[in-house]
Enzyme design. Structure first.
Site, short mmCIF file in Angstrom:
data_model
loop_
_atom_site.label_atom_id
_atom_site.label_comp_id
_atom_site.label_asym_id
_atom_site.label_seq_id
_atom_site.Cartn_x
_atom_site.Cartn_y
_atom_site.Cartn_z
CE LYS A 186 35.10 -32.33 15.37
NZ LYS A 186 35.72 -31.14 14.88
CB SER A 236 36.69 -27.99 14.99
OG SER A 236 37.26 -29.10 15.65
#
Length: 157
Positions: A78, A39
């Site tokens: 993230k 991701s």
């Protein structure tokens, strides 16, 4: 003991003591963190190990953070996109903060992503997104992240 042997042992002992102190200092403020998944690619690679600077001070937009998710009791990595009190919206594959388009050269644009928001970020929370948006499970799914859940910033990538 001769003078040179004694001097050698003192230097060796000092070097070992210094190494132990540096080791303790390093792990007081840093730790190694392995990225699982894609991701955050291409910025961070699946399976690679990075240095995490522990703590939550001095967080800013576009920092890459590691945080704990109480939803599934896992750690995630993230990028901070939205800060407390800001309004965030995603439309036409672009992120807007308080109505202004965010410049993001690091994002993988391999697929269209659904529009999102607008939402206002609560105090003491941040909005995070993965760089590979099409496959990232981030604040669009799990909601904003309480700052107290942040473990630290990834550095040296």
């Amino acid at each position: 003991m001769t003078f040179s042997r004694r001097k050698f042992l003192i230097i060796l002992g000092s070097a070992v003591l210094l190494a132990v102190l540096l080791f303790c200092f390093f792990f007081q403020y840093f730790k190694f963190f392995q990225v699982i998944g894609n991701s955050m690619s291409p910025t961070l690679k699946d399976g690679e190990i990075y240095i995490l600077q522990k703590g939550r001070s001095d967080l800013k937009r576009q920092d890459i953070i590691a945080f704990y998710s109480s939803k599934d009791e896992l750690n995630y990595v993230k990028r901070i996109v939205g800060l407390p009190g800001e309004t965030i919206e995603i439309k036409n594959n672009q992120v807007y903060i308080n109505g202004q388009q965010l410049k993001e050269s690091y994002v993988v644009r391999n697929k269209d992503i659904p529009d999102f928001g607008p939402i206002k970020i609560s105090p003491y929370q941040v909005f995070v997104l993965g760089d590979n948006r099409a496959i990232s499970e981030d604040s669009r799914v799990m909601g904003t992240i309480p700052i107290v859940f942040i473990k630290g910033k990834i550095i040296g990538y």
